[in-house]
Motif scaffolding. Structure first.
Motif, short mmCIF file in Angstrom:
data_model
loop_
_atom_site.label_atom_id
_atom_site.label_comp_id
_atom_site.label_asym_id
_atom_site.label_seq_id
_atom_site.Cartn_x
_atom_site.Cartn_y
_atom_site.Cartn_z
N VAL A 149 11.19 19.95 6.44
CA VAL A 149 10.98 20.02 5.00
C VAL A 149 10.53 18.68 4.44
O VAL A 149 9.58 18.60 3.66
CB VAL A 149 12.26 20.51 4.29
CG1 VAL A 149 12.11 20.43 2.81
CG2 VAL A 149 12.56 21.92 4.71
N TYR A 150 11.21 17.61 4.87
CA TYR A 150 10.90 16.32 4.26
C TYR A 150 9.61 15.73 4.81
O TYR A 150 8.72 15.39 4.06
CB TYR A 150 12.08 15.36 4.45
CG TYR A 150 12.92 15.38 3.23
CD1 TYR A 150 13.61 16.52 2.89
CD2 TYR A 150 12.95 14.31 2.38
CE1 TYR A 150 14.33 16.57 1.75
CE2 TYR A 150 13.67 14.36 1.23
CZ TYR A 150 14.36 15.47 0.92
OH TYR A 150 15.04 15.53 -0.24
N VAL A 151 9.56 15.60 6.14
CA VAL A 151 8.35 15.01 6.71
C VAL A 151 7.19 15.99 6.59
O VAL A 151 6.07 15.61 6.25
CB VAL A 151 8.61 14.61 8.17
CG1 VAL A 151 7.37 14.07 8.80
CG2 VAL A 151 9.72 13.59 8.22
N GLY A 152 7.48 17.26 6.85
CA GLY A 152 6.39 18.23 6.87
C GLY A 152 5.86 18.60 5.51
O GLY A 152 4.68 18.84 5.36
N ALA A 153 6.72 18.68 4.52
CA ALA A 153 6.28 19.15 3.21
C ALA A 153 6.29 18.04 2.17
O ALA A 153 5.26 17.77 1.54
CB ALA A 153 7.15 20.30 2.74
N VAL A 154 7.42 17.38 1.99
CA VAL A 154 7.54 16.46 0.86
C VAL A 154 6.69 15.22 1.06
O VAL A 154 5.97 14.77 0.16
CB VAL A 154 9.02 16.11 0.64
CG1 VAL A 154 9.17 15.05 -0.40
CG2 VAL A 154 9.79 17.34 0.23
N MET A 155 6.73 14.65 2.27
CA MET A 155 5.96 13.43 2.51
C MET A 155 4.47 13.71 2.49
O MET A 155 3.67 12.89 2.04
CB MET A 155 6.37 12.83 3.85
CG MET A 155 7.72 12.20 3.83
SD MET A 155 7.78 10.83 2.69
CE MET A 155 8.88 11.43 1.48
N PHE A 159 -0.66 13.44 -0.31
CA PHE A 159 -1.69 14.19 -1.03
C PHE A 159 -1.90 13.61 -2.42
O PHE A 159 -3.02 13.37 -2.86
CB PHE A 159 -1.23 15.65 -1.10
CG PHE A 159 -2.24 16.59 -1.64
CD1 PHE A 159 -3.34 16.96 -0.88
CD2 PHE A 159 -2.09 17.13 -2.90
CE1 PHE A 159 -4.26 17.83 -1.38
CE2 PHE A 159 -3.01 18.00 -3.40
CZ PHE A 159 -4.10 18.35 -2.64
N VAL A 160 -0.78 13.34 -3.12
CA VAL A 160 -0.89 12.80 -4.48
C VAL A 160 -1.49 11.40 -4.45
O VAL A 160 -2.33 11.05 -5.28
CB VAL A 160 0.49 12.81 -5.16
CG1 VAL A 160 0.46 12.03 -6.45
CG2 VAL A 160 0.91 14.22 -5.43
N ILE A 161 -1.09 10.58 -3.46
CA ILE A 161 -1.62 9.22 -3.38
C ILE A 161 -3.13 9.25 -3.15
O ILE A 161 -3.89 8.51 -3.79
CB ILE A 161 -0.91 8.46 -2.25
CG1 ILE A 161 0.51 8.11 -2.68
CG2 ILE A 161 -1.65 7.19 -1.91
CD1 ILE A 161 1.34 7.60 -1.57
N LYS A 162 -3.56 10.14 -2.24
CA LYS A 162 -4.98 10.20 -1.97
C LYS A 162 -5.75 10.79 -3.15
O LYS A 162 -6.89 10.45 -3.39
CB LYS A 162 -5.23 11.05 -0.71
CG LYS A 162 -4.77 10.39 0.55
CD LYS A 162 -5.50 9.08 0.76
CE LYS A 162 -4.86 8.28 1.88
NZ LYS A 162 -5.36 6.91 1.91
N ASN A 215 0.86 -1.19 0.00
CA ASN A 215 0.00 0.00 0.00
C ASN A 215 0.90 1.24 0.00
O ASN A 215 1.79 1.38 0.85
CB ASN A 215 -0.87 -0.05 1.26
CG ASN A 215 -1.93 1.01 1.25
OD1 ASN A 215 -1.83 1.96 0.49
ND2 ASN A 215 -2.92 0.86 2.09
N ALA A 216 0.68 2.13 -0.96
CA ALA A 216 1.56 3.29 -1.09
C ALA A 216 1.44 4.22 0.11
O ALA A 216 2.44 4.81 0.54
CB ALA A 216 1.24 4.04 -2.38
N ALA A 217 0.24 4.35 0.68
CA ALA A 217 0.09 5.25 1.83
C ALA A 217 0.86 4.71 3.03
O ALA A 217 1.53 5.46 3.76
CB ALA A 217 -1.39 5.40 2.17
N LYS A 218 0.83 3.36 3.23
CA LYS A 218 1.61 2.78 4.32
C LYS A 218 3.10 2.97 4.07
O LYS A 218 3.87 3.21 5.01
CB LYS A 218 1.30 1.29 4.45
CG LYS A 218 0.00 1.00 5.15
CD LYS A 218 -0.21 -0.49 5.26
CE LYS A 218 -1.59 -0.79 5.79
NZ LYS A 218 -1.91 -2.22 5.66
N ALA A 219 3.49 2.87 2.79
CA ALA A 219 4.91 3.08 2.47
C ALA A 219 5.35 4.48 2.84
O ALA A 219 6.45 4.67 3.37
CB ALA A 219 5.14 2.82 0.98
N VAL A 220 4.48 5.48 2.60
CA VAL A 220 4.82 6.85 2.97
C VAL A 220 5.00 6.96 4.48
O VAL A 220 5.95 7.59 4.97
CB VAL A 220 3.75 7.83 2.47
CG1 VAL A 220 3.95 9.19 3.07
CG2 VAL A 220 3.80 7.93 0.97
#
Lengths: 101, 203
Positions: B61-67, B72-75, B27-32
């Motif tokens: 930056v990474y956890v707060g923005a990129v992840m 967001f894209v996955i959903k 599951n891509a969301a779990k992977a994130v």
């Protein structure tokens, strides 16, 4: 004390996990992008470990720029992904073969 | 085993374990979410290496923005899971063999003989009033000021590129249509209205 080689071997292991992730998840582009992020973090850990043990801040500056470029890469990559999904209806890597490569 | 080593092995365990869970989750969301955990572990290891500023940047930056952008894209995309599960393990043996060989080689090259404590000794910990941000800022605004400006331009470029890529064409955008301009008739644009003028009042 933790030696430099411990940090380097740890980042080598993380690098290989990212590499295996690219091998294994060959259909989902999102997980491929995340594996690239993992590889970048492994490389950054290398830079920071050398910067700490050699007493030189240039390694940390380099990590700063790598993080900047990686953030830009993710933003554009996800934009391309959204565009791909809008045009093809899927983000499966096997379906996106219109370039016949 | 010193306290440093205990922390290092705990953080390393979570780093490796969550990375493995990330690449093997269907599951891509779990992977994130697993990738977020591994980024936190990486940030902890960076703090052990006294790179506090970059560790905080990694989390912000990474956890707060990129992840969150990934999530967001996955959903948003509503991916069909059944097509993504096919051929999951087809390349697993080859990938594992390559990874084991790379790790073995790297361990030989980066082992204790070359980079151990007796070769590269650990530096003394900084005092409590040492500021990592000050040191980085001194370098960043003097020696590396041009790369810093270039990084800013690169981020601007990324913003423009991302917006241009996903911007839909049929949004009301003011653009020139030459065929409409050439074929326009006077009756399309000019409307003649007959107005009755008010009569003068007789005194």
């Amino acid at each position: 004390m933790v030696s430099l080689s411990d940090y380097l071997i740890l980042s080598a292991i993380i690098f290989c996990i990212g590499l295996v992730g690219i091998f294994v998840n060959r259909t989902n582009i999102i997980i491929l992008l995340m594996c690239v992020e993992l590889i970048l973090v492994a490389v950054n850990t290398n830079f920071i470990a050398f910067s700490y043990f050699l007493g030189n801040e240039a390694g940390q500056i380099f990590v700063f720029f790598i993080l900047t470029v990686a953030a830009a890469e993710v933003a554009i990559g996800l934009a391309i992904l959204t565009l791909l999904f809008r045009n093809k209806g899927t983000i499966n890597v096997d379906v996106t073969n219109s370039l016949k490569g | 085993m010193t306290f440093d080593q205990i922390l290092f092995y705990v953080f390393s365990f979570w780093f490796v374990a969550s990375s493995l869970a990330m690449i093997f989750s269907r599951n891509a969301a779990k992977a994130v979410l697993f990738l977020i955990l591994s980024f936190f572990s990486a940030a902890s290891i960076w703090i052990l290496l006294e790179a506090e500023f970059l560790a905080i940047i990694l989390i912000l930056v990474y956890v707060g923005a990129v992840m969150v952008l990934f999530l967001f894209v996955i959903k948003m995309l509503n991916i069909d899971k059944s097509t993504l599960r096919a051929k999951f393990t087809g390349y697993l043996p080859l990938g594992l063999i390559v990874a084991v060989i790379i790790i073995a080689e790297m361990t030989l090259v980066l082992g204790g003989n070359q980079f151990g404590l007796d070769v590269v000794s650990a530096p003394a910990r900084h005092a409590a009033d040492y500021s990592n941000i000050t040191v980085l800022a001194m370098q960043l605004y003097t020696t590396y000021v041009y790369p810093f400006e270039l990084a800013a331009v690169l981020l601007l470029l990324a913003i423009i590129a991302a917006i241009t890529l996903v911007h839909r064409n049929d949004v009301s955008r003011k653009k020139q249509s030459i065929s409409e301009q050439v074929s326009v008739q006077a009756k399309d644009r000019v409307r003649l209205v007959s107005i009755t003028s008010p009569k003068k009042e007789n005194k």
